[in-house]
Write a protein that holds these residues in place. Sequence first.
Motif, PDB file in Angstrom:
ATOM      1  N   THR A 206      -6.868  -4.082  -1.676  1.00 48.19           N
ATOM      2  CA  THR A 206      -7.741  -4.658  -0.657  1.00 48.19           C
ATOM      3  C   THR A 206      -7.322  -6.082  -0.323  1.00 48.19           C
ATOM      4  O   THR A 206      -7.221  -6.455   0.850  1.00 48.19           O
ATOM      5  CB  THR A 206      -9.210  -4.640  -1.134  1.00 48.19           C
ATOM      6  OG1 THR A 206      -9.614  -3.291  -1.360  1.00 48.19           O
ATOM      7  CG2 THR A 206     -10.127  -5.275  -0.097  1.00 48.19           C
ATOM      8  N   ASP A 207      -7.087  -6.895  -1.367  1.00 50.87           N
ATOM      9  CA  ASP A 207      -6.701  -8.297  -1.153  1.00 50.87           C
ATOM     10  C   ASP A 207      -5.405  -8.411  -0.371  1.00 50.87           C
ATOM     11  O   ASP A 207      -5.248  -9.310   0.471  1.00 50.87           O
ATOM     12  CB  ASP A 207      -6.556  -9.014  -2.493  1.00 50.87           C
ATOM     13  CG  ASP A 207      -7.886  -9.199  -3.215  1.00 50.87           C
ATOM     14  OD1 ASP A 207      -8.937  -9.011  -2.582  1.00 50.87           O
ATOM     15  OD2 ASP A 207      -7.853  -9.517  -4.424  1.00 50.87           O
ATOM     16  N   LEU A 208      -4.456  -7.521  -0.668  1.00 49.03           N
ATOM     17  CA  LEU A 208      -3.137  -7.581  -0.020  1.00 49.03           C
ATOM     18  C   LEU A 208      -3.117  -6.842   1.316  1.00 49.03           C
ATOM     19  O   LEU A 208      -2.101  -6.873   2.017  1.00 49.03           O
ATOM     20  CB  LEU A 208      -2.071  -6.984  -0.941  1.00 49.03           C
ATOM     21  CG  LEU A 208      -1.875  -7.675  -2.289  1.00 49.03           C
ATOM     22  CD1 LEU A 208      -0.754  -7.007  -3.065  1.00 49.03           C
ATOM     23  CD2 LEU A 208      -1.587  -9.158  -2.108  1.00 49.03           C
TER      24      LEU A 208
ATOM     25  N   ILE B  98      -6.435  -2.107  -9.356  1.00 49.83           N
ATOM     26  CA  ILE B  98      -5.567  -1.531  -8.330  1.00 49.83           C
ATOM     27  C   ILE B  98      -6.277  -1.519  -6.985  1.00 49.83           C
ATOM     28  O   ILE B  98      -5.707  -1.886  -5.952  1.00 49.83           O
ATOM     29  CB  ILE B  98      -5.130  -0.102  -8.729  1.00 49.83           C
ATOM     30  CG1 ILE B  98      -4.304  -0.140 -10.016  1.00 49.83           C
ATOM     31  CG2 ILE B  98      -4.321   0.553  -7.604  1.00 49.83           C
ATOM     32  CD1 ILE B  98      -3.940   1.233 -10.554  1.00 49.83           C
ATOM     33  N   ARG B  99      -7.547  -1.108  -6.997  1.00 51.93           N
ATOM     34  CA  ARG B  99      -8.336  -1.085  -5.766  1.00 51.93           C
ATOM     35  C   ARG B  99      -8.497  -2.489  -5.199  1.00 51.93           C
ATOM     36  O   ARG B  99      -8.331  -2.714  -3.994  1.00 51.93           O
ATOM     37  CB  ARG B  99      -9.696  -0.458  -6.058  1.00 51.93           C
ATOM     38  CG  ARG B  99     -10.712  -0.549  -4.941  1.00 51.93           C
ATOM     39  CD  ARG B  99     -10.321   0.268  -3.735  1.00 51.93           C
ATOM     40  NE  ARG B  99     -10.512   1.691  -3.947  1.00 51.93           N
ATOM     41  CZ  ARG B  99     -10.213   2.611  -3.029  1.00 51.93           C
ATOM     42  NH1 ARG B  99      -9.694   2.239  -1.871  1.00 51.93           N
ATOM     43  NH2 ARG B  99     -10.397   3.894  -3.277  1.00 51.93           N
TER      44      ARG B  99
ATOM     45  N   ASP C   6      -2.233  -0.099   2.037  1.00 46.80           N
ATOM     46  CA  ASP C   6      -2.825   1.219   1.886  1.00 46.80           C
ATOM     47  C   ASP C   6      -3.012   1.546   0.408  1.00 46.80           C
ATOM     48  O   ASP C   6      -2.057   1.507  -0.375  1.00 46.80           O
ATOM     49  CB  ASP C   6      -1.901   2.251   2.549  1.00 46.80           C
ATOM     50  CG  ASP C   6      -2.431   3.658   2.435  1.00 46.80           C
ATOM     51  OD1 ASP C   6      -3.482   3.949   3.010  1.00 46.80           O
ATOM     52  OD2 ASP C   6      -1.768   4.483   1.756  1.00 46.80           O
ATOM     53  N   PHE C   7      -4.254   1.864   0.007  1.00 45.80           N
ATOM     54  CA  PHE C   7      -4.539   2.088  -1.404  1.00 45.80           C
ATOM     55  C   PHE C   7      -3.727   3.242  -2.004  1.00 45.80           C
ATOM     56  O   PHE C   7      -3.118   3.065  -3.072  1.00 45.80           O
ATOM     57  CB  PHE C   7      -6.041   2.323  -1.623  1.00 45.80           C
ATOM     58  CG  PHE C   7      -6.377   2.800  -3.000  1.00 45.80           C
ATOM     59  CD1 PHE C   7      -6.281   1.956  -4.101  1.00 45.80           C
ATOM     60  CD2 PHE C   7      -6.764   4.118  -3.224  1.00 45.80           C
ATOM     61  CE1 PHE C   7      -6.577   2.401  -5.383  1.00 45.80           C
ATOM     62  CE2 PHE C   7      -7.059   4.570  -4.493  1.00 45.80           C
ATOM     63  CZ  PHE C   7      -6.966   3.711  -5.579  1.00 45.80           C
ATOM     64  N   PRO C   8      -3.676   4.440  -1.391  1.00 44.45           N
ATOM     65  CA  PRO C   8      -2.891   5.525  -2.005  1.00 44.45           C
ATOM     66  C   PRO C   8      -1.416   5.163  -2.169  1.00 44.45           C
ATOM     67  O   PRO C   8      -0.801   5.523  -3.181  1.00 44.45           O
ATOM     68  CB  PRO C   8      -3.076   6.686  -1.014  1.00 44.45           C
ATOM     69  CG  PRO C   8      -4.385   6.414  -0.362  1.00 44.45           C
ATOM     70  CD  PRO C   8      -4.433   4.924  -0.219  1.00 44.45           C
ATOM     71  N   ARG C   9      -0.854   4.461  -1.202  1.00 43.41           N
ATOM     72  CA  ARG C   9       0.551   4.051  -1.309  1.00 43.41           C
ATOM     73  C   ARG C   9       0.730   3.053  -2.439  1.00 43.41           C
ATOM     74  O   ARG C   9       1.692   3.135  -3.239  1.00 43.41           O
ATOM     75  CB  ARG C   9       1.015   3.440   0.008  1.00 43.41           C
ATOM     76  CG  ARG C   9       2.441   2.897  -0.012  1.00 43.41           C
ATOM     77  CD  ARG C   9       2.881   2.474   1.384  1.00 43.41           C
ATOM     78  NE  ARG C   9       4.178   1.820   1.372  1.00 43.41           N
ATOM     79  CZ  ARG C   9       4.381   0.527   1.652  1.00 43.41           C
ATOM     80  NH1 ARG C   9       3.352  -0.248   1.983  1.00 43.41           N
ATOM     81  NH2 ARG C   9       5.591   0.014   1.609  1.00 43.41           N
ATOM     82  N   PHE C  10      -0.174   2.074  -2.565  1.00 47.01           N
ATOM     83  CA  PHE C  10      -0.086   1.071  -3.620  1.00 47.01           C
ATOM     84  C   PHE C  10      -0.270   1.716  -4.987  1.00 47.01           C
ATOM     85  O   PHE C  10       0.471   1.427  -5.932  1.00 47.01           O
ATOM     86  CB  PHE C  10      -1.143  -0.009  -3.383  1.00 47.01           C
ATOM     87  CG  PHE C  10      -1.046  -1.172  -4.330  1.00 47.01           C
ATOM     88  CD1 PHE C  10       0.054  -2.009  -4.328  1.00 47.01           C
ATOM     89  CD2 PHE C  10      -2.074  -1.445  -5.221  1.00 47.01           C
ATOM     90  CE1 PHE C  10       0.151  -3.088  -5.195  1.00 47.01           C
ATOM     91  CE2 PHE C  10      -2.000  -2.516  -6.095  1.00 47.01           C
ATOM     92  CZ  PHE C  10      -0.886  -3.343  -6.079  1.00 47.01           C
ATOM     93  N   ARG C  11      -1.254   2.615  -5.105  1.00 47.92           N
ATOM     94  CA  ARG C  11      -1.483   3.329  -6.361  1.00 47.92           C
ATOM     95  C   ARG C  11      -0.249   4.123  -6.770  1.00 47.92           C
ATOM     96  O   ARG C  11       0.136   4.139  -7.946  1.00 47.92           O
ATOM     97  CB  ARG C  11      -2.672   4.278  -6.176  1.00 47.92           C
ATOM     98  CG  ARG C  11      -3.041   5.110  -7.401  1.00 47.92           C
ATOM     99  CD  ARG C  11      -3.923   6.278  -7.000  1.00 47.92           C
ATOM    100  NE  ARG C  11      -3.205   7.193  -6.116  1.00 47.92           N
ATOM    101  CZ  ARG C  11      -3.793   7.874  -5.129  1.00 47.92           C
ATOM    102  NH1 ARG C  11      -5.083   7.749  -4.881  1.00 47.92           N
ATOM    103  NH2 ARG C  11      -3.062   8.689  -4.376  1.00 47.92           N
TER     104      ARG C  11
END
Length: 320
Positions: A158-160, A153-154, A163-168
């Motif tokens: 990053t690749d895309l 997920i992290r 925002d990490f919290p939104r993606f998670r």
Amino acid sequence: MNLFHSVRAVASSGDGEGAIDWDAVVEAARAGTDPGSVELTQAERSGYATDVRDARDRVREVAAVDFDVPDTIEIQHRHHWIDANVATFRRVLGPLEAQQSEFLPGVARTVNTGTMSFMLGFLARNVLGQYDPLLLADEADADHALYFVHPNIRQVATDLQVDFPRFRRWIAFHEVTHAAEFGAAPWLSSYLEDRMEEGLEDLSHGGFDREAFREMNVAMTVVEGYAELLMDHAFDDEYADLRAKVDARRQAGGPLSKLAKRLLGLGLKRQQYERGKEFFEGVAALRGLEAAGAVWESPEQLPTDDELDDPGAWVSRVGV
């Protein structure tokens, strides 16, 4: 990651009984896969818990179905995921494994072992979250499990460049929609596993049970399509950009990656998303979102393959 160790584990699997050396599968898959880290900050740990809890509450609200999230919710690295899934692979492939080739059996065992270790390693590097109904192994009262592969997920966030919290949170909502489906339909796990076992049993004897695989494909199309419908109504943010970026990433990659995705049916899964979502959007337009949940009342309520392309025919048949 130790590729030499991985290759050595597969090469040494030719001796022994059975079509697959499962110990070597795990050893090789782990050796060929960087586990990644699950060292979470307190904010990240709380974030996963909050996302799952919020997703449960929102999905309950919009779907009007009663369910709970699994007791087992794990934040995993890639080796954790391999360990958690190898037993499921071994059980599901049992009928085929019993039919070991009599021609060069040691070579066949090595090839089979290498193939399975490659598949497990590839999936471990690509799975983001997992709600797996086939984890209901041998005990009727066993609990489903919800996994999040944190390094993946992290890395994908990053690749895309999202925002990490939104993606998670988006991943959590998607997996919880599956928990809602299987919570609303206690019969669904057994239904899917029975279809898979029937199809694999026939393959192990040289046949091909088209009906079993067709029924399984229809059911998985319903599972993926209903999840997409719930996501549209439950997720608290627009997510078309996330879906587009993830789809583009899945279509990219070198020849080996594309071959692996084809062999693992990842392209089929996307077709199931699209076809299933279109079916449920049609049902919701005719009778509302709550009526779409009638598919989970019994196996007889599932649409036929033809009805997936004609929501009105399903509505008329089941009387919602």
